[in-house]
Enzyme design. Structure first.
Site, PDB file in Angstrom:
ATOM      1  N   LYS A  73       0.811  -1.221   0.000  1.00 11.18           N
ATOM      2  CA  LYS A  73       0.000   0.000   0.000  1.00 11.18           C
ATOM      3  C   LYS A  73       0.846   1.274   0.000  1.00 11.18           C
ATOM      4  CE  LYS A  73      -4.326  -1.744   0.552  1.00 11.18           C
ATOM      5  NZ  LYS A  73      -4.281  -2.958   1.381  1.00 11.18           N
ATOM      6  N   GLU A 122      -9.712   6.239   2.949  1.00  9.42           N
ATOM      7  CA  GLU A 122     -10.541   5.207   3.567  1.00  9.42           C
ATOM      8  C   GLU A 122      -9.614   4.085   4.003  1.00  9.42           C
ATOM      9  OE1 GLU A 122      -9.746   5.243   0.468  1.00  9.42           O
ATOM     10  OE2 GLU A 122      -9.214   3.158   0.052  1.00  9.42           O
ATOM     11  N   SER A 167       1.982  -9.844  -0.671  1.00 12.49           N
ATOM     12  CA  SER A 167       1.573  -8.436  -0.629  1.00 12.49           C
ATOM     13  C   SER A 167       1.812  -7.760   0.716  1.00 12.49           C
ATOM     14  CB  SER A 167       0.098  -8.304  -1.011  1.00 12.49           C
ATOM     15  OG  SER A 167      -0.715  -9.141  -0.205  1.00 12.49           O
TER      16      SER A 167
END
Ligand SMILES: *Cc1c(COP(=O)(O)O)cnc(C)c1O
Length: 406
Positions: free
Chosen positions: A99, A121, A388
């Site tokens: 991210k 968010e 990830s």
């Protein structure tokens, strides 16, 4: 699949209105339309500007810790008894997942655009933490929208965001989860767009977000391609990634889309079962619809009511999927399958014990499928699984699920 190069030239997509085939677009109110035009212009200018690209790359190197390694997983390879398995180590990034690649890119863009405040968010809190991190680094005011149910489940990440100087705004509407947090962030943005940039966390939402997030994440596949060429002297036979909104998968896939010999697998959350409300496998049970600014596959009932979803991993637990992946589903370029909670939890264990790497529960879905696939592909083949994120955020939840703590 005919003439891959022509149909799937990723640099030609999306079109000028933000469509990948019939998917995507920009279904928002007039006020937001202006904001999206401004953002699209700014992003396209920045992305083709060498100075911006260099600054972005420098921050990835100096702050995020890139390039992330491509680790040969010897234990997992022997366990599966087939293809050679490599792990792309996004778990080693600062803040613990992919991210941050996107959050850094969007923060640099917001700085260029003269914005003073970032909003975002978050579901499990990973994207909220990444955004709060770059806000702290660059001196933005920062507000994170989070469903109150998610905030309760992920209290440690709420505390992290507070430490980083962000304000966490709990959203009490609807199911009190990610979907409601996105709606609230879009509402805030419509009223604050002069000073505020909305850092959307995945390759979803109205154009240009799917394009922009995929572009900032494509560093994953750019590196992986160079790394595997160096280690094996050829392209991999298959890529596997888990799919929430689609940012880590598209990030890995993007620079391989035109290579017909590379098969791609997107793994959704199969949850408890594939019955309605028990999973988040949009390509198994979803239908084409519009949700939060984008036309794509959505889990909905025949009246268009959005269905509840379930997954053991909060990051995959969402009722819609990014439009570019919907296009690859429809054209057959990417294969989609689902892995359930139990198999993911088992893979969480397997990777921890065989490789000394505790994976995020999201990534555990990709690991589980990768084990199956490596076995099927057989020896002599090469497989890359995108790891990830790391599992630190999930260890308490796993202990709870095992009844080891309450
Ligand atoms: C958020 C998240 C995901 C799912 O989001 P995508 O946009 O589909 O990548 C997967 N893994 C981790 C570790 C995450 O934090």
């Amino acid at each position: 699949m005919k003439d891959l190069k022509k149909v799937l030239k990723p640099s030609r997509m999306p079109d000028h209105s933000g469509y990948f085939g019939e998917f995507g677009g920009r279904f928002v109110s007039e006020t937001l339309m202006e904001a999206l035009y401004e953002l699209e212009t700014a992003f396209k200018k920045a992305w083709s500007d060498r100075v911006f690209r260099k600054e972005y790359q420098d921050v990835l190197t100096e702050f995020v810790g890139r390039p992330s390694p491509l680790t040969f997983a010897e234990g997992l390879t022997n366990h599966a008894g087939g293809a050679r398995i490599y792990l792309k180590r996004e778990d080693l990034n600062h803040t613990g997942a992919h991210k941050i690649n996107n959050a850094v890119g969007q923060a640099l863009l917001a700085k260029r655009m003269g914005k003073k405040r970032l909003i975002a968010e978050t579901g499990a809190g990973q994207h909220g933490v990444a955004t709060a991190t770059v806000a702290a680094k660059y001196g933005f005011d920062c507000e994170i929208f989070m469903g109150s149910e998610d905030a309760r489940r992920q209290s440690l990440n709420v505390f992290r965001m507070n430490l980083l100087g962000a304000k966490v705004k709990e959203v009490d509407g609807g199911t009190k989860t990610l979907k409601d947090a996105i709606s609230e962030a879009l509402r805030d943005w419509a009223q604050s767009v002069l000073t505020t940039h909305y850092v959307l966390g995945t390759a979803f939402g109205p154009h240009p977000f799917p394009l922009m997030v995929r572009s900032f994440q494509s560093i994953i596949g750019r590196e992986a391609r160079q790394q595997i060429m160096k280690k094996e002297g050829r392209l991999p036979d298959a890529l596997v990634a888990c799919v929430g909104g689609g940012s880590n998968s598209l990030g890995l896939f993007h620079h391989f889309i035109g290579d017909a010999s590379v098969q791609m697998f997107g793994i959704e959350a199969g949850g408890r079962s594939l019955s309605e409300g028990d999973h988040a496998a949009r390509f198994q049970g979803g239908r084409v619809g519009v949700l939060q600014g984008s036309k794509t596959f959505v889990l909905q009932n025949p009246d268009g009511q959005i269905l509840r979803t379930h997954s053991v991993s909060a990051g995959l637990d969402y009722s819609a999927v990014g439009p570019e992946l919907a296009y690859y589903f429809e054209t057959g370029r990417v294969h989609f399958d689902a892995v359930g909670d139990d198999e993911a939890l088992q893979a969480f264990d397997t990777l921890s014990r065989l490789e000394g790497i505790i994976p995020a529960l999201e990534s555990s879905h990709a690991i589980a499928y990768g084990i199956r696939l490596a076995r099927e592909m057989g020896r002599g083949k090469i497989l890359i699984i995108n790891l990830s994120g790391r599992g630190d955020k999930d260890v308490l939840e796993v202990a709870r699920l095992r009844g080891e703590i309450s």
